[in-house]
Design a protein around this motif. Structure first.
Motif, PDB file in Angstrom:
ATOM      1  N   TRP A 146      46.821  35.136  33.541  1.00 40.10           N
ATOM      2  CA  TRP A 146      47.343  36.392  33.007  1.00 40.10           C
ATOM      3  C   TRP A 146      48.432  36.880  33.964  1.00 40.10           C
ATOM      4  O   TRP A 146      48.143  37.312  35.074  1.00 40.10           O
ATOM      5  CB  TRP A 146      46.235  37.427  32.910  1.00 40.10           C
ATOM      6  N   SER A 182      51.406  39.496  34.786  1.00 45.33           N
ATOM      7  CA  SER A 182      51.942  40.819  34.469  1.00 45.33           C
ATOM      8  C   SER A 182      52.521  41.422  35.741  1.00 45.33           C
ATOM      9  O   SER A 182      52.406  40.843  36.819  1.00 45.33           O
ATOM     10  CB  SER A 182      50.861  41.720  33.873  1.00 45.33           C
ATOM     11  N   ASP A 188      48.764  46.871  34.342  1.00 48.90           N
ATOM     12  CA  ASP A 188      49.325  46.365  33.087  1.00 48.90           C
ATOM     13  C   ASP A 188      48.351  45.468  32.317  1.00 48.90           C
ATOM     14  O   ASP A 188      48.660  45.018  31.223  1.00 48.90           O
ATOM     15  CB  ASP A 188      50.611  45.566  33.355  1.00 48.90           C
ATOM     16  N   THR A 189      47.202  45.187  32.895  1.00 46.05           N
ATOM     17  CA  THR A 189      46.213  44.351  32.211  1.00 46.05           C
ATOM     18  C   THR A 189      45.240  45.233  31.431  1.00 46.05           C
ATOM     19  O   THR A 189      45.199  46.450  31.611  1.00 46.05           O
ATOM     20  CB  THR A 189      45.443  43.463  33.204  1.00 46.05           C
TER      21      THR A 189
END
Length: 116
Positions: free
Chosen positions: A9, A11, A16-17
């Motif tokens: 992931w 970002s 922002d997750t």
């Protein structure tokens, strides 16, 4: 049916997750099969995101190799040709990442999870 799922992931920051509770549940339920790897371009692990293991920087071929190569080669009975990838993001970023995966030996679209 997957032997192992590794999610990278990428970002800007941990803020922002999302889906933190659901991801934590997956990690607990499938601790030997599911792994989250975070990559933050604007936040270092030691700053505000110490609760997660995170890499710092941007996606490039070297980073993809660092993340996926050891996880594929250490999974018993798993062959490189069986790896599948799903890239999500802007179209330019998706094309760039597909090219980098091909560069490190995972030819796209052959190894794409969802083929057209």
């Amino acid at each position: 049916d997957a032997e192992r799922v590794v999610v990278l992931w990428a970002s800007r920051t941990k803020a922002d997750t999302f889906w933190d509770d659901q991801i934590a549940e997956l990690e607990t339920t499938y601790k030997d099969k599911f792994e989250m790897v975070y990559l933050f371009s604007r936040e270092k692990e030691e700053s505000n995101c110490a609760e997660v293991s995170a890499l710092q920087g941007r996606i490039d071929a070297s980073l993809l190799k660092q993340v996926f190569e050891p996880r594929i080669t250490t999974t018993a009975g798993f062959e490189r040709k069986d790896a599948r990838f799903l890239v999500i993001g802007t179209k330019p970023m998706m094309r760039m990442t597909d090219d980098m995966l091909t560069e490190i030996g995972f030819p796209m679209p052959r190894q794409c999870l969802l083929r057209k």
